[in-house]
Write an enzyme that holds these catalytic residues in place. Structure first.
Site, PDB file in Angstrom:
ATOM      1  N   GLU A  41       0.820  -1.213   0.000  1.00 48.03           N
ATOM      2  CA  GLU A  41       0.000   0.000   0.000  1.00 48.03           C
ATOM      3  C   GLU A  41       0.861   1.274   0.000  1.00 48.03           C
ATOM      4  OE1 GLU A  41      -2.450   0.058   3.474  1.00 48.03           O
ATOM      5  OE2 GLU A  41      -3.579   1.833   2.866  1.00 48.03           O
ATOM      6  N   LYS A 113      -9.120   2.368  -2.454  1.00 48.04           N
ATOM      7  CA  LYS A 113      -9.420   1.793  -1.139  1.00 48.04           C
ATOM      8  C   LYS A 113     -10.782   2.287  -0.665  1.00 48.04           C
ATOM      9  CE  LYS A 113      -7.080   1.084   3.315  1.00 48.04           C
ATOM     10  NZ  LYS A 113      -5.850   1.420   4.096  1.00 48.04           N
ATOM     11  N   CYS A 149      -5.414  -3.325   1.774  1.00 48.95           N
ATOM     12  CA  CYS A 149      -5.359  -3.507   3.230  1.00 48.95           C
ATOM     13  C   CYS A 149      -6.746  -3.643   3.877  1.00 48.95           C
ATOM     14  CB  CYS A 149      -4.550  -2.377   3.858  1.00 48.95           C
ATOM     15  SG  CYS A 149      -3.756  -2.865   5.421  1.00 48.95           S
TER      16      CYS A 149
END
Lengths: 552, 552
Positions: A41, A113, A149
């Site tokens: 990330e 994300k 994540c």
């Protein structure tokens, strides 16, 4: 197709260095016959960049270097890299936290994300707008569900004990599963916490098993000031078995044959998570090494008191930096016991670390003389104890200033919690090594480290803890026994239990209240402590924000 | 109907005290013939409670005390009070940030904050789920659009210079306007920032004028550690004129006749925003007073150097705490000039503050003697300067420890920015008074304070700034002139401009880079400073989060 997991250690904002490092990993993957490489990330700039994300030049530079990466690498290999992305919409936060697919010298596709952790040490909503569109990556005949994540952590209940509510209202994988993906990919920057490794693993293995899909998880490795990222990237098969795990607390690289992973033809290796105390030791060594290495520093100092905390700190620092880069001071006062000095000398010599002994009695007497007009006949109290601790601070900082040795702080979490330490005295330093390690774990660490290399004299392990700031002083004169104290603290700090519930775990109610009062009264001291290497799920520092001025 | 604005100063978590205070305000409103009282955001527990919101017992207690308030007050008066509310949904954050309408001994209706500030010092997304349902309060024949603080700030562009994007995707007032409200009500907890008062006012007057509705805004007053809430609650008519403004930096109370406000029959009073420097002075005095008052402390100390920063700090502290609660030290070294002492003595005597003179030369010599085996023939450098600053820190903390006087930190923002200060030396203290005030503003403050009460000797105002840690030292030997430095710092820190753009404002490029390098190199020092009273839009501390370890 073969997919490489490139688990790297990033220096935040070091765009040129990162570009080089990522380019090398791509070349290595190409050589190994991989068709694609997965990074972690925000890899292009390192995680967490914090408020550097509010600087236009920083985000623009991230974008430029992402393009440079696309330009520089072999056009025949696909790359998934993380980078901040300007939100081009007219409304909402300035950025997305995105994963970019690079191929053929171009930035081909972006994945945003959707779940933005905003708790404990995470502040992602401070910077990012959540992604709300879900699309699939089709490459080399494979459909990939690309997640970042927290996107896989939708089922995580609140850390908090009083709610089993789901933290998020959305499940990104559920959205992505509509496209019928062949594999789940996760670019992560997930920091270490010594009781959370199993939880973390079960999040990923659970997703793989539930969706019947193999999963490739690429974490970053290495420390960013107080946060330590363990790496431990994984390849998980569609039954939820971890078949490959990359190294902990170091860069690592592995090429996974997706077909073998998908068809369960890979035999599991490295299924076991190592011992808790060993992981803590490795994490701390990594934290020290990266703090120094990334700042371009080499040398450290600390004060050896003859106690367990400074002894363990020195062993860890020696492992991280090398004995030749340490120069410690023994700073005895009139209240120091003989064995404090002999034990410290023995420890230094065992490790091959340079030490000097500088008694502080004369300076202390000079301070007392100077303060006499103010203090008159008032009895000695904590003031005089603090003066000694602060003289040591001045001595250590003098060595630090003169020779450029960074002072390491050796306070443990138990004493930091209850305020058993002197601000500007033993609470000084550039980095706190043990500020997130309870005293009982410091003992376990000492024994663990001694098994690897018997450096800490047995007497340091066996004698009762003492600050040695007045005659015959013992920690347990002022504090409950550490085995009791630490369990109360953990219930109150990590689990955030209210006093009643802490007591109901089997502790004396008055004792619990006394401990909690000490914790609350000392927020002001912790406000000024050095950054603390974080190894638990709730460390003092950026992840714990308690009002200094409050009545509660 | 008459509506009372109750602008109160809350001690976070002091539920019993807050209940009393709110109850008194309701009684007063009732006596004044008001049909309703408006309090500020999260009034039941005080704002900002930070991570206390993660404690079940804290939130439960908030709910209990909200019910107690409903039980205790006259059932014939309506009340709007702020409190955290458990999110009963199965998903999402644990809490809402809500306003509750109490009437007839009951909690009648709830309004949830939709826009959650998560930038600078705000972390509301850390705790709260945004409200997504909008409903109107109908009471006494009036339809009220109840909003909470940021709910009216949807048009706020990003603070950041590089985007004019709207921060929020939603406009709560637009949603509420569908119900045809008669008045807008805003419960706020909006902290002070010396260049933002006009902006803040224009947000509210703009909304009133655009929707053609009168607006009642109730802010909290008083300081919460580093955050200072100016109060300044307002009644705004439907043309967007401020017709009433409550006091700044103090509790205040006013009953507004809604009919008169709605029909433009109220003549504007207090339209003017006071002078910037005067507001800063008042803010700082409020910050000191509340820090001490809320912690139950009375006495303070500081080191008087003969310079402008400690002089201004002492005047502010004396105004906040009273001369009888101050006891300062003059700590001259061999490098201190004669006038440093005489000026400091004169200042102390002008203010009627107790002072003692404790020369540090002998202690300093003792330190040097003790460090000789380590330092040998090495030349003196910054090390010896720092030792002097740290000896002063030890002396001041000794007085603090012995007598319970809290040490006030006197560093200004300019030196804090460039690291021109000694960690554990002059950077010590429980609270930093001037850490958000640039040096050039410190001078303006001094002149302002002297106009009210001529206490600071002219010589302190006119002599060139010096740390006096080596012979003949002047600040400008190491730093650019402050009028230049401060403008560069403000462009870089408050406006977050990249180096190029700072230089393009008319500064030398090399100088700009040198200043920025100093700022970046000293993040580690600022990590350990005391809480800084915040008066700008970007103060060092909780609202500014820069990685310590980075290359940028």
């Amino acid at each position: 197709m073969k997919i490489a997991l490139a688990q790297l250690n990033y220096l935040i904002g070091d765009f040129e260095g990162i570009l080089q490092k990522m380019g090398n990993a791509v070349a290595r993957a190409k050589n190994a016959g991989a068709g694609m490489v997965v990074f972690s990330e925000l890899s292009i700039c390192g995680y967490p960049p914090l408020d550097l994300l509010e600087r236009a030049d920083f985000v623009e530079k991230s974008s430029q270097y992402l393009q440079k990466l696309a330009d520089n690498i072999d056009p025949g290999i696909g790359v998934l890299a993380g980078a901040p992305e300007f939100n081009q919409g007219k409304k909402g936060k300035l950025l997305f936290n995105s994963a970019f697919f690079l191929f053929g010298g171009e930035i081909r596709q972006v994945f945003r994300k959707a779940l933005l952790p905003t708790y404990d040490i995470f502040d992602e909503y401070r910077y990012f707008e959540p992604g709300r569109e879900f699309n699939i990556l089709e490459f080399g005949g494979v459909k990939m569900a690309v997640t970042i994540c927290e996107d896989l952590w939708d089922e995580q209940p609140f850390e908090n004990q009083f709610s089993r509510k789901r933290l998020y209202t959305l499940n990104p994988l559920e959205e992505l599963s509509r496209y019928g993906p062949d594999v789940i990919i996760n670019l992560a920057a997930s920091p270490f916490s010594h009781r959370k490794l199993e939880v973390k693993q079960s999040i990923f293995t659970g997703k793989a098993a539930r969706y019947g899909l193999p999963l490739l998880y690429c974490n970053q490795a290495g420390a960013q000031t107080e946060l330590i990222f363990e790496g431990g990237s994984m390849a998980i098969d569609r039954e939820g078995r971890v078949v490959r795990r990359l190294g902990f607390f170091r860069e690592d690289f592995e090429v996974i044959d997706l077909e073998a992973l998908s068809t369960r033809k890979m035999e599991p290796r490295q299924g076991e998570i190592p011992d808790r105390i060993g992981m803590i030791a490795d994490a701390l060594v990594c934290g020290i090494r990266d703090y120094f290495g990334k700042l371009g520093l080499k040398d450290a100092t600390l004060g050896l008191s003859g106690g367990i905390d400074s002894a363990v700190s020195l062993v860890l620092a020696t492992e991280a930096l090398g004995a030749e880069h340490l120069h410690v001071l023994l700073l005895p006062s009139q209240y120091s016991s003989e064995h404090s000095i002999t034990d410290s000398v023995e420890l230094s010599e065992n490790l091959g670390v340079r030490y000097d002994i500088l008694p502080i009695e004369e300076v202390f007497n000079q301070f007392r003389k100077r303060l006499e007009p103010l203090f008159g006949e008032l009895p000695e109290d904590i003031t005089e104890e603090n003066i000694q601790a602060r003289i040591r601070g001045v001595m250590l900082m003098a060595l630090s200033n003169k020779f450029g040795h960074i002072l390491l702080n050796t306070s443990n979490k138990s004493e930091t919690a209850v305020g058993y330490g002197t601000l500007y005295g033993d609470m000084t330093g550039g980095l706190s090594l043990l500020g997130d390690v309870y005293k009982t774990d410091v003992y376990l660490l000492a024994r663990y480290l001694n098994r690897k290399r018997p450096a800490i004299p047995e007497n340091i392990l066996s004698k009762p803890p003492s600050a040695e700031l007045k005659p015959g002083q013992k920690d347990e004169d002022s504090l409950p026994p550490y085995d009791l104290l630490d369990r109360i603290l953990e219930a109150y700090i990590e689990k955030q239990l209210p006093p009643d519930e802490v007591a109901s775990l089997g502790f004396d109610r008055d004792l619990v209240e006394r401990v909690i009062r000490m914790v609350n009264l000392n927020e002001y001291k912790r406000y000024q402590t050095p950054p603390i290497l974080r190894i638990s799920s709730k460390a003092f520092g950026v992840g714990r924000r308690i009002p200094l001025v409050a009545r509660y």
